[in-house]
Motif scaffolding. Structure first.
Motif, PDB file in Angstrom:
ATOM      1  N   TRP A 170       3.973   4.517  -6.245  1.00 56.28           N
ATOM      2  CA  TRP A 170       2.293   3.881  -7.231  1.00 56.28           C
ATOM      3  C   TRP A 170       1.474   3.663  -6.764  1.00 56.28           C
ATOM      4  O   TRP A 170       0.386   3.463  -7.512  1.00 56.28           O
ATOM      5  CB  TRP A 170       2.631   2.003  -7.619  1.00 56.28           C
ATOM      6  N   ASN A 171       0.874   3.509  -5.111  1.00 58.59           N
ATOM      7  CA  ASN A 171      -0.078   4.114  -4.308  1.00 58.59           C
ATOM      8  C   ASN A 171       0.197   4.030  -3.322  1.00 58.59           C
ATOM      9  O   ASN A 171       1.107   3.619  -1.884  1.00 58.59           O
ATOM     10  CB  ASN A 171      -0.689   2.708  -4.078  1.00 58.59           C
ATOM     11  N   PRO A 172      -0.466   5.543  -2.990  1.00 57.93           N
ATOM     12  CA  PRO A 172       0.109   5.698  -0.913  1.00 57.93           C
ATOM     13  C   PRO A 172      -0.877   4.959  -0.462  1.00 57.93           C
ATOM     14  O   PRO A 172      -0.366   5.772   1.057  1.00 57.93           O
ATOM     15  CB  PRO A 172       0.206   7.385  -1.062  1.00 57.93           C
ATOM     16  N   ALA A 173      -1.289   4.034  -0.616  1.00 54.22           N
ATOM     17  CA  ALA A 173      -2.417   4.214   0.839  1.00 54.22           C
ATOM     18  C   ALA A 173      -1.618   2.653   1.346  1.00 54.22           C
ATOM     19  O   ALA A 173      -0.105   2.198   1.157  1.00 54.22           O
ATOM     20  CB  ALA A 173      -3.018   2.906  -0.078  1.00 54.22           C
ATOM     21  N   VAL A 174      -1.620   2.412   3.058  1.00 51.90           N
ATOM     22  CA  VAL A 174      -1.967   2.186   3.833  1.00 51.90           C
ATOM     23  C   VAL A 174      -2.638   0.942   4.397  1.00 51.90           C
ATOM     24  O   VAL A 174      -4.019   2.152   4.633  1.00 51.90           O
ATOM     25  CB  VAL A 174      -0.969   3.153   4.872  1.00 51.90           C
ATOM     26  N   TYR A 175      -3.054  -0.017   4.278  1.00 54.29           N
ATOM     27  CA  TYR A 175      -3.559  -1.228   4.114  1.00 54.29           C
ATOM     28  C   TYR A 175      -3.220  -1.846   6.031  1.00 54.29           C
ATOM     29  O   TYR A 175      -2.201  -1.808   6.218  1.00 54.29           O
ATOM     30  CB  TYR A 175      -3.365  -2.280   3.356  1.00 54.29           C
ATOM     31  N   THR A 176      -4.565  -2.938   6.046  1.00 57.32           N
ATOM     32  CA  THR A 176      -4.211  -3.547   7.363  1.00 57.32           C
ATOM     33  C   THR A 176      -4.159  -4.349   7.517  1.00 57.32           C
ATOM     34  O   THR A 176      -5.367  -5.510   6.287  1.00 57.32           O
ATOM     35  CB  THR A 176      -5.528  -2.637   7.898  1.00 57.32           C
ATOM     36  N   THR A 177      -3.384  -5.446   7.990  1.00 62.58           N
ATOM     37  CA  THR A 177      -3.554  -6.910   7.839  1.00 62.58           C
ATOM     38  C   THR A 177      -5.045  -7.454   8.931  1.00 62.58           C
ATOM     39  O   THR A 177      -5.208  -6.663   9.719  1.00 62.58           O
ATOM     40  CB  THR A 177      -2.799  -7.154   8.322  1.00 62.58           C
ATOM     41  N   ARG A 178      -4.984  -8.159   7.992  1.00 59.18           N
ATOM     42  CA  ARG A 178      -6.560  -9.171   8.871  1.00 59.18           C
ATOM     43  C   ARG A 178      -5.606 -10.825   9.588  1.00 59.18           C
ATOM     44  O   ARG A 178      -5.439 -10.701  10.500  1.00 59.18           O
ATOM     45  CB  ARG A 178      -7.102 -10.203   8.083  1.00 59.18           C
ATOM     46  N   SER A 179      -4.437 -10.867   9.054  1.00 59.01           N
ATOM     47  CA  SER A 179      -3.228 -11.434   9.764  1.00 59.01           C
ATOM     48  C   SER A 179      -1.618 -12.000   8.900  1.00 59.01           C
ATOM     49  O   SER A 179      -2.209 -11.413   8.047  1.00 59.01           O
ATOM     50  CB  SER A 179      -3.751 -13.117   9.662  1.00 59.01           C
ATOM     51  N   VAL A 180      -0.254 -12.605  10.014  1.00 60.27           N
ATOM     52  CA  VAL A 180       0.096 -12.854   9.062  1.00 60.27           C
ATOM     53  C   VAL A 180       0.763 -13.667   9.435  1.00 60.27           C
ATOM     54  O   VAL A 180       1.021 -14.278  11.236  1.00 60.27           O
ATOM     55  CB  VAL A 180       1.632 -11.647   9.408  1.00 60.27           C
ATOM     56  N   ILE A 181       1.000 -14.797   8.819  1.00 63.76           N
ATOM     57  CA  ILE A 181       1.339 -16.275   9.135  1.00 63.76           C
ATOM     58  C   ILE A 181       2.164 -16.784   8.406  1.00 63.76           C
ATOM     59  O   ILE A 181       1.946 -16.757   6.880  1.00 63.76           O
ATOM     60  CB  ILE A 181      -0.240 -17.451   9.119  1.00 63.76           C
ATOM     61  N   GLY A 182       3.183 -17.512   8.479  1.00 60.19           N
ATOM     62  CA  GLY A 182       4.981 -16.715   7.623  1.00 60.19           C
ATOM     63  C   GLY A 182       4.840 -16.006   6.550  1.00 60.19           C
ATOM     64  O   GLY A 182       5.197 -15.635   6.620  1.00 60.19           O
ATOM     65  N   LYS A 183       5.072 -16.551   5.267  1.00 62.78           N
ATOM     66  CA  LYS A 183       5.409 -15.967   3.951  1.00 62.78           C
ATOM     67  C   LYS A 183       3.676 -15.267   3.133  1.00 62.78           C
ATOM     68  O   LYS A 183       3.859 -14.746   2.499  1.00 62.78           O
ATOM     69  CB  LYS A 183       5.111 -16.962   3.112  1.00 62.78           C
ATOM     70  N   VAL A 184       2.856 -15.335   4.480  1.00 60.93           N
ATOM     71  CA  VAL A 184       1.220 -15.272   4.023  1.00 60.93           C
ATOM     72  C   VAL A 184       0.660 -14.578   4.823  1.00 60.93           C
ATOM     73  O   VAL A 184       0.337 -14.331   5.694  1.00 60.93           O
ATOM     74  CB  VAL A 184       0.130 -16.368   3.407  1.00 60.93           C
ATOM     75  N   ILE A 185       0.149 -13.163   4.134  1.00 61.66           N
ATOM     76  CA  ILE A 185      -0.012 -11.751   4.722  1.00 61.66           C
ATOM     77  C   ILE A 185      -1.735 -11.472   3.966  1.00 61.66           C
ATOM     78  O   ILE A 185      -2.063 -11.765   3.342  1.00 61.66           O
ATOM     79  CB  ILE A 185       0.615 -10.362   4.361  1.00 61.66           C
ATOM     80  N   THR A 186      -2.392 -11.680   5.146  1.00 58.73           N
ATOM     81  CA  THR A 186      -3.848 -11.057   4.913  1.00 58.73           C
ATOM     82  C   THR A 186      -5.111 -10.166   4.641  1.00 58.73           C
ATOM     83  O   THR A 186      -4.640 -10.218   6.077  1.00 58.73           O
ATOM     84  CB  THR A 186      -4.487 -12.439   5.005  1.00 58.73           C
ATOM     85  N   LEU A 187      -5.024  -9.552   4.055  1.00 60.27           N
ATOM     86  CA  LEU A 187      -5.538  -7.615   4.290  1.00 60.27           C
ATOM     87  C   LEU A 187      -7.296  -8.031   4.744  1.00 60.27           C
ATOM     88  O   LEU A 187      -7.882  -8.174   4.015  1.00 60.27           O
ATOM     89  CB  LEU A 187      -4.987  -6.801   3.074  1.00 60.27           C
ATOM     90  N   GLN A 188      -7.403  -6.366   5.300  1.00 59.88           N
ATOM     91  CA  GLN A 188      -8.716  -6.602   5.540  1.00 59.88           C
ATOM     92  C   GLN A 188      -9.092  -5.512   4.585  1.00 59.88           C
ATOM     93  O   GLN A 188      -8.308  -5.082   4.157  1.00 59.88           O
ATOM     94  CB  GLN A 188      -8.591  -5.869   6.850  1.00 59.88           C
ATOM     95  N   ASP A 189     -10.682  -6.008   4.548  1.00 65.13           N
ATOM     96  CA  ASP A 189     -11.093  -5.197   3.436  1.00 65.13           C
ATOM     97  C   ASP A 189     -11.054  -3.548   3.657  1.00 65.13           C
ATOM     98  O   ASP A 189     -10.694  -2.658   2.544  1.00 65.13           O
ATOM     99  CB  ASP A 189     -12.571  -5.130   3.017  1.00 65.13           C
ATOM    100  N   GLN A 190     -11.986  -3.425   4.723  1.00 61.65           N
ATOM    101  CA  GLN A 190     -11.261  -1.405   5.105  1.00 61.65           C
ATOM    102  C   GLN A 190     -11.298  -1.657   6.897  1.00 61.65           C
ATOM    103  O   GLN A 190     -12.229  -2.123   6.904  1.00 61.65           O
ATOM    104  CB  GLN A 190     -11.996  -0.981   4.527  1.00 61.65           C
ATOM    105  N   THR A 191     -10.593  -0.759   7.070  1.00 58.53           N
ATOM    106  CA  THR A 191     -10.513  -0.512   8.703  1.00 58.53           C
ATOM    107  C   THR A 191     -10.022   0.800   9.329  1.00 58.53           C
ATOM    108  O   THR A 191     -10.931   2.071   8.762  1.00 58.53           O
ATOM    109  CB  THR A 191      -8.881  -1.720   9.725  1.00 58.53           C
ATOM    110  N   ASP A 192      -8.953   0.292   9.685  1.00 58.31           N
ATOM    111  CA  ASP A 192      -8.508   1.777   9.815  1.00 58.31           C
ATOM    112  C   ASP A 192      -7.484   2.315   8.971  1.00 58.31           C
ATOM    113  O   ASP A 192      -6.643   3.428   8.596  1.00 58.31           O
ATOM    114  CB  ASP A 192      -7.329   2.662  11.255  1.00 58.31           C
TER     115      ASP A 192
ATOM    116  N   LEU B 125      -1.962  -4.555  11.902  1.00 63.20           N
ATOM    117  CA  LEU B 125      -1.134  -4.112  11.448  1.00 63.20           C
ATOM    118  C   LEU B 125      -0.492  -2.805   9.626  1.00 63.20           C
ATOM    119  O   LEU B 125      -1.049  -3.692   9.491  1.00 63.20           O
ATOM    120  CB  LEU B 125       0.833  -5.215  10.641  1.00 63.20           C
ATOM    121  N   GLU B 126       0.003  -2.230   9.714  1.00 61.93           N
ATOM    122  CA  GLU B 126       0.075  -1.475   8.899  1.00 61.93           C
ATOM    123  C   GLU B 126       1.044  -1.746   7.576  1.00 61.93           C
ATOM    124  O   GLU B 126       2.054  -2.615   7.806  1.00 61.93           O
ATOM    125  CB  GLU B 126       0.854   0.076   8.666  1.00 61.93           C
ATOM    126  N   VAL B 127       0.588  -1.720   6.217  1.00 60.86           N
ATOM    127  CA  VAL B 127       1.048  -2.340   5.102  1.00 60.86           C
ATOM    128  C   VAL B 127       1.446  -1.532   4.639  1.00 60.86           C
ATOM    129  O   VAL B 127      -0.059  -1.038   3.512  1.00 60.86           O
ATOM    130  CB  VAL B 127       0.789  -4.319   4.582  1.00 60.86           C
TER     131      VAL B 127
END
Length: 363
Positions: free
Chosen positions: A109-131, A200-202
């Motif tokens: 559905w989408n070949p994009a690889v996103y970057t995390t801002r943080s991973v805490i417990g069950k919640v993954i927060t993504l950055q707007d754009q990094t690498d 991290l990569e997501v």
């Protein structure tokens, strides 16, 4: 003008009209057959192209087999396999037709690889754009990717992969909530995330299946559909909501054959073993490409896909020739046994390489 001359003229006129009508009938039938054959060719090309692209993408941004992949840690409760095949689909009573179905896992559905801002417990927060990829521009784009019950793939700095089922997602907060807490770790154990999980990569992966199904709106009509499957079902039979797409209409058969398996367990000297039919990878104790613990989809290097479509209508001048064995060409297709003739068929085939499997080289 005498009566005899009038009768002769009328007879000639009748003959001429009959000749014109005959030519018109033959021409109309020829145009109709040609038009329907072109429609069948178009359906075959479109369906095979869509299937080919998804098969080629199997295993992309995903593991070919989590049970054998040392990079997948912790191991999912139910093994994830990027390619499996089965005998399934509608046959409509035609002789020696036993269509195949194929189930694939990947980032379809989408070949994009996103970057995390943080991973805490069950919640993954993504950055707007990094690498990684830029965050989706709209909530619609976001909702089409981060769908509940798809799998979120997280890759840590040591390249270990973790797979967690998505529970919910929030476009405004840039967060993805998964069902289970993300594993944490500390050296020398690198199976999980360290610290706050920054950078991290997501990516998002899931399962799709191509299968032939009867059309509920037209008797005798079979379609090739693409179904998204719910990964909560270990047998991969449950569909995700609103996840069935009709890929091609008036399909007669779908076959996969010439499975090339790399049987070299060292990973250094490839040795391809060709299994000509589905029986070779499913029967006689092989179980190479099913959902059992013995399956080895990571060894698959290429496979041939063959799709047969038919004309919408039967042609009374085209006789039904039953297929003599499951591997003969399909010359005609019986839609309604009570009607004379049969539908004409078109068959296309293509060979597809599983490049992602070869790159991972899981043994």
């Amino acid at each position: 003008m005498t009566l005899i001359e009038l009768m002769v003229a009328m007879a000639l006129a009748v003959i001429l009209v009959m000749a014109i009508y005959y030519i018109y009938t033959v021409t109309t039938r020829s145009y109709r057959v040609q038009d329907q054959t072109l429609q069948a060719m178009e359906q075959a090309r479109f369906g095979l192209d869509q299937l080919r692209r998804d098969v080629a993408a199997a295993g992309f941004l995903a593991t070919p087999n989590s049970a054998a992949d040392l990079n997948v840690c912790p191991k999912p409760a139910v093994p994830l396999r990027a390619f499996s095949v089965a005998r399934a689909g509608a046959t409509n009573g035609n002789a020696n037709l036993q269509p195949n179905s194929v189930t694939l896992m990947g980032a379809f559905w989408n070949p994009a690889v996103y970057t995390t801002r943080s991973v805490i417990g069950k919640v993954i927060t993504l950055q707007d754009q990094t690498d990684g990829a830029q965050f989706p521009d709209t909530q619609t784009d976001f909702n089409q990717v981060f769908v509940p019950n798809r799998l979120l793939r997280i890759v840590n700095a040591e390249q270990f992969e973790m797979y967690y089922r998505i529970e919910s997602a929030n476009f405004t907060a840039r967060t993805i909530t998964v069902v289970d807490p993300v594993a944490t770790t500390s050296p020398p154990d690198f199976c999980g995330i360290q610290g706050f999980g920054v950078g991290l990569e997501v990516s998002v992966v899931g399962f799709v299946r191509y299968i032939l199904v009867d059309d509920p709106d037209e008797a005798g009509k079979v379609d090739l559909v693409r179904q998204e499957l719910d990964p909560r079902d270990a047998a991969l039979q449950t569909l995700m909501p609103n996840a069935t797409i009709r890929v091609a209409e008036y399909v007669a058969d779908l076959q996969l054959y010439d499975f090339a398996m790399d049987t070299d367990i060292s990973g250094r000297a490839p040795f391809l073993t060709i299994f000509p039919t589905v029986a070779g990878v499913l029967d006689t104790g092989a179980s190479l490409l099913n959902l059992t613990d013995a399956a080895r989809p990571q060894d698959l290097r290429y496979v041939t896909l063959k799709l047969t479509t038919r004309t919408p209508d039967e042609d009374e001048t085209w006789p039904y020739r039953p297929r003599q064995n499951p591997f003969d060409p399909i010359e005609s297709y019986e839609v309604d046994g009570a009607m004379a003739g049969a539908a004409r068929t078109v068959t296309l085939a293509t060979r597809v390489a599983l490049d992602s499997f070869q790159v991972r080289n899981v043994k």
